[in-house]
Design a protein around this motif. Structure first.
Motif, PDB file in Angstrom:
ATOM      1  N   GLY A 124       0.766  -1.173  -0.012  1.00 50.66           N
ATOM      2  CA  GLY A 124      -0.037   0.041  -0.004  1.00 50.66           C
ATOM      3  C   GLY A 124       0.908   1.235   0.006  1.00 50.66           C
ATOM      4  N   SER A 125       2.183   1.348   0.308  1.00 52.94           N
ATOM      5  CA  SER A 125       3.027   2.279   0.384  1.00 52.94           C
ATOM      6  C   SER A 125       3.315   2.804  -1.295  1.00 52.94           C
ATOM      7  CB  SER A 125       4.402   2.206   0.887  1.00 52.94           C
ATOM      8  OG  SER A 125       5.103   1.185  -0.074  1.00 52.94           O
ATOM      9  N   ASP A 126       3.726   4.155  -1.434  1.00 50.30           N
ATOM     10  CA  ASP A 126       3.834   4.619  -2.649  1.00 50.30           C
ATOM     11  C   ASP A 126       4.762   3.887  -3.486  1.00 50.30           C
ATOM     12  OD1 ASP A 126       2.165   6.693  -2.077  1.00 50.30           O
ATOM     13  OD2 ASP A 126       3.737   8.256  -1.690  1.00 50.30           O
ATOM     14  N   PHE A 127       5.934   3.204  -2.903  1.00 46.46           N
ATOM     15  CA  PHE A 127       6.943   2.545  -3.699  1.00 46.46           C
ATOM     16  C   PHE A 127       6.276   1.333  -4.085  1.00 46.46           C
ATOM     17  CE2 PHE A 127      10.007   5.208  -1.435  1.00 46.46           C
ATOM     18  CZ  PHE A 127      10.829   5.913  -2.723  1.00 46.46           C
ATOM     19  N   TYR A 128       5.580   0.667  -3.128  1.00 49.72           N
ATOM     20  CA  TYR A 128       4.936  -0.768  -3.421  1.00 49.72           C
ATOM     21  C   TYR A 128       4.027  -0.580  -4.354  1.00 49.72           C
ATOM     22  CZ  TYR A 128       2.675  -5.182  -2.301  1.00 49.72           C
ATOM     23  OH  TYR A 128       2.036  -6.610  -2.540  1.00 49.72           O
ATOM     24  N   LEU A 129       2.940   0.520  -4.653  1.00 47.90           N
ATOM     25  CA  LEU A 129       2.119   0.598  -5.567  1.00 47.90           C
ATOM     26  C   LEU A 129       2.955   1.017  -6.895  1.00 47.90           C
ATOM     27  CD1 LEU A 129      -0.527   2.645  -3.661  1.00 47.90           C
ATOM     28  CD2 LEU A 129      -0.724   0.330  -4.213  1.00 47.90           C
ATOM     29  N   LEU A 130       3.961   1.667  -6.875  1.00 48.28           N
ATOM     30  CA  LEU A 130       4.582   2.003  -7.994  1.00 48.28           C
ATOM     31  C   LEU A 130       5.098   0.827  -8.781  1.00 48.28           C
ATOM     32  CD1 LEU A 130       5.524   4.533  -9.890  1.00 48.28           C
ATOM     33  CD2 LEU A 130       7.507   4.531  -8.481  1.00 48.28           C
ATOM     34  N   ALA A 131       5.680   0.076  -7.689  1.00 50.22           N
ATOM     35  CA  ALA A 131       6.105  -1.394  -8.538  1.00 50.22           C
ATOM     36  C   ALA A 131       5.122  -2.235  -9.035  1.00 50.22           C
ATOM     37  CB  ALA A 131       6.914  -2.119  -7.204  1.00 50.22           C
ATOM     38  N   GLU A 132       3.934  -2.185  -8.272  1.00 47.66           N
ATOM     39  CA  GLU A 132       2.899  -2.950  -8.753  1.00 47.66           C
ATOM     40  C   GLU A 132       2.581  -2.440 -10.110  1.00 47.66           C
ATOM     41  OE1 GLU A 132      -0.763  -3.104  -6.337  1.00 47.66           O
ATOM     42  OE2 GLU A 132       0.055  -5.048  -5.858  1.00 47.66           O
ATOM     43  N   ASN A 133       2.305  -1.120 -10.335  1.00 49.61           N
ATOM     44  CA  ASN A 133       2.093  -0.590 -11.651  1.00 49.61           C
ATOM     45  C   ASN A 133       3.121  -0.885 -12.673  1.00 49.61           C
ATOM     46  OD1 ASN A 133      -0.194   0.638 -10.679  1.00 49.61           O
ATOM     47  ND2 ASN A 133       0.557   2.479 -10.186  1.00 49.61           N
ATOM     48  N   PHE A 134       4.383  -1.026 -12.357  1.00 50.76           N
ATOM     49  CA  PHE A 134       5.423  -1.241 -13.384  1.00 50.76           C
ATOM     50  C   PHE A 134       5.293  -2.508 -13.549  1.00 50.76           C
ATOM     51  CE2 PHE A 134       7.047   3.066 -12.890  1.00 50.76           C
ATOM     52  CZ  PHE A 134       7.995   3.634 -13.827  1.00 50.76           C
ATOM     53  N   SER A 135       5.176  -3.395 -12.972  1.00 51.01           N
ATOM     54  CA  SER A 135       5.009  -4.858 -13.000  1.00 51.01           C
ATOM     55  C   SER A 135       3.785  -5.082 -14.102  1.00 51.01           C
ATOM     56  CB  SER A 135       4.703  -5.593 -11.614  1.00 51.01           C
ATOM     57  OG  SER A 135       4.501  -6.954 -12.038  1.00 51.01           O
ATOM     58  N   GLU A 136       2.625  -4.470 -13.834  1.00 45.51           N
ATOM     59  CA  GLU A 136       1.590  -4.732 -14.680  1.00 45.51           C
ATOM     60  C   GLU A 136       1.826  -4.112 -16.043  1.00 45.51           C
ATOM     61  OE1 GLU A 136      -2.117  -2.858 -12.952  1.00 45.51           O
ATOM     62  OE2 GLU A 136      -1.847  -4.234 -11.193  1.00 45.51           O
ATOM     63  N   MET A 137       2.535  -2.953 -16.239  1.00 50.40           N
ATOM     64  CA  MET A 137       2.988  -2.470 -17.588  1.00 50.40           C
ATOM     65  C   MET A 137       3.807  -3.514 -18.031  1.00 50.40           C
ATOM     66  SD  MET A 137       3.582   1.548 -17.216  1.00 50.40           S
ATOM     67  CE  MET A 137       4.606   1.578 -15.852  1.00 50.40           C
ATOM     68  N   PHE A 138       4.869  -3.902 -17.459  1.00 47.02           N
ATOM     69  CA  PHE A 138       5.758  -4.911 -18.113  1.00 47.02           C
ATOM     70  C   PHE A 138       5.167  -6.207 -18.409  1.00 47.02           C
ATOM     71  CE2 PHE A 138       8.307  -8.704 -17.371  1.00 47.02           C
ATOM     72  CZ  PHE A 138       9.380  -8.461 -18.613  1.00 47.02           C
ATOM     73  N   GLU A 139       4.342  -6.720 -17.687  1.00 50.66           N
ATOM     74  CA  GLU A 139       3.685  -8.043 -17.978  1.00 50.66           C
ATOM     75  C   GLU A 139       2.836  -7.922 -19.273  1.00 50.66           C
ATOM     76  OE1 GLU A 139       4.690 -10.892 -16.957  1.00 50.66           O
ATOM     77  OE2 GLU A 139       5.919 -10.022 -15.387  1.00 50.66           O
ATOM     78  N   GLU A 140       2.251  -6.639 -19.415  1.00 53.26           N
ATOM     79  CA  GLU A 140       1.575  -6.583 -20.476  1.00 53.26           C
ATOM     80  C   GLU A 140       2.126  -6.591 -21.802  1.00 53.26           C
ATOM     81  OE1 GLU A 140      -1.267  -3.031 -22.678  1.00 53.26           O
ATOM     82  OE2 GLU A 140      -1.360  -3.432 -20.182  1.00 53.26           O
ATOM     83  N   GLU A 141       3.475  -5.919 -21.787  1.00 56.22           N
ATOM     84  CA  GLU A 141       3.985  -5.805 -22.957  1.00 56.22           C
ATOM     85  C   GLU A 141       5.036  -7.217 -23.214  1.00 56.22           C
ATOM     86  OE1 GLU A 141       3.832  -3.413 -25.305  1.00 56.22           O
ATOM     87  OE2 GLU A 141       2.322  -2.785 -23.806  1.00 56.22           O
ATOM     88  N   TRP A 142       5.288  -7.788 -22.017  1.00 56.78           N
ATOM     89  CA  TRP A 142       5.954  -9.045 -22.103  1.00 56.78           C
ATOM     90  C   TRP A 142       4.932  -9.907 -22.739  1.00 56.78           C
ATOM     91  CZ3 TRP A 142      10.363 -11.457 -22.688  1.00 56.78           C
ATOM     92  CH2 TRP A 142      10.352 -12.819 -22.106  1.00 56.78           C
ATOM     93  N   GLY A 143       3.723 -10.229 -22.358  1.00 56.48           N
ATOM     94  CA  GLY A 143       2.796 -10.707 -22.930  1.00 56.48           C
ATOM     95  C   GLY A 143       2.574 -10.714 -24.452  1.00 56.48           C
ATOM     96  N   LYS A 144       2.749  -9.568 -25.024  1.00 65.02           N
ATOM     97  CA  LYS A 144       2.690  -9.415 -26.263  1.00 65.02           C
ATOM     98  C   LYS A 144       3.915  -9.883 -27.311  1.00 65.02           C
ATOM     99  CE  LYS A 144       0.091  -4.909 -25.901  1.00 65.02           C
ATOM    100  NZ  LYS A 144       0.426  -3.626 -26.161  1.00 65.02           N
ATOM    101  N   LEU A 145       5.148  -9.763 -26.435  1.00 71.68           N
ATOM    102  CA  LEU A 145       6.221 -10.409 -27.034  1.00 71.68           C
ATOM    103  C   LEU A 145       6.364 -11.866 -27.137  1.00 71.68           C
ATOM    104  CD1 LEU A 145       9.373  -9.598 -27.935  1.00 71.68           C
ATOM    105  CD2 LEU A 145      10.009  -9.610 -25.696  1.00 71.68           C
ATOM    106  N   VAL A 146       5.916 -12.561 -26.233  1.00 70.36           N
ATOM    107  CA  VAL A 146       6.070 -13.956 -26.107  1.00 70.36           C
ATOM    108  C   VAL A 146       4.753 -14.675 -26.922  1.00 70.36           C
ATOM    109  CG1 VAL A 146       7.417 -14.053 -24.081  1.00 70.36           C
ATOM    110  CG2 VAL A 146       5.100 -14.368 -23.815  1.00 70.36           C
ATOM    111  N   LYS A 147       4.028 -13.961 -27.472  1.00 73.19           N
ATOM    112  CA  LYS A 147       2.775 -14.816 -28.136  1.00 73.19           C
ATOM    113  C   LYS A 147       3.300 -15.422 -29.330  1.00 73.19           C
ATOM    114  CE  LYS A 147      -1.245 -11.819 -27.322  1.00 73.19           C
ATOM    115  NZ  LYS A 147      -2.141 -11.048 -27.818  1.00 73.19           N
TER     116      LYS A 147
END
Length: 147
Positions: A124-147
């Motif tokens: 719930g901290s700012d850093f935790y939430l920031l990492a969570e958002n970056f993780s989601e961004m990365f996984e979305e793009e990684w998913g496109k790459l490995v299709k």
């Protein structure tokens, strides 16, 4: 805006004029398969490098760009909690030095950046939430790459 980069290779031999090309020898096939495999690895590393650069260019990426300066920040418990430190700048250097065999290894290190941040910082901290958002961004793009 993420971009995919593909390497496409085609060879045309016009000397056969409609007849099928001769079968390659086993040694030629092996070297061609190795070359094709290496091209796919190079293409995937190029693609994940582009994803990495996009993450690094994000305006909120600052906490992830360089190693955590735990001594100057007086976070003396950091190395006790985080056993394998990782950041996006280190990943970029490892790619440039040829330290990764495939894009999957790069992806694991990128995930480690987010995991470390979420492990050290309170849910719930700012850093935790920031990492969570970056993780989601990365996984979305990684998913496109490995299709």
């Amino acid at each position: 805006n993420f971009q995919k980069i593909y390497v496409i290779t085609m060879s045309e031999d016009s000397s056969h004029h409609g007849s099928p090309p001769p079968s390659p020898s086993p040694s030629t096939t092996s070297s061609q398969n190795t070359s094709s495999h290496q091209q796919k690895i190079t293409a995937s590393l190029t693609s994940i490098s582009q994803i990495l650069r996009t993450l690094q260019a994000h305006p909120e990426s600052t906490p992830f760009l360089a190693p955590v300066e735990w001594k100057s920040l007086q976070l003396y418990d950091y190395p006790k909690i985080i056993k394998k430190m990782m950041d996006l700048g280190t990943i970029e250097k490892k790619i440039a030095r040829g330290k990764y065999k495939c894009a999957g290894e790069v992806a694991e290190d990128i995930r480690l950046v987010w995991r470390n941040c979420k492990t050290y910082n309170a849910d719930g901290s700012d850093f935790y939430l920031l990492a969570e958002n970056f993780s989601e961004m990365f996984e979305e793009e990684w998913g496109k790459l490995v299709k």
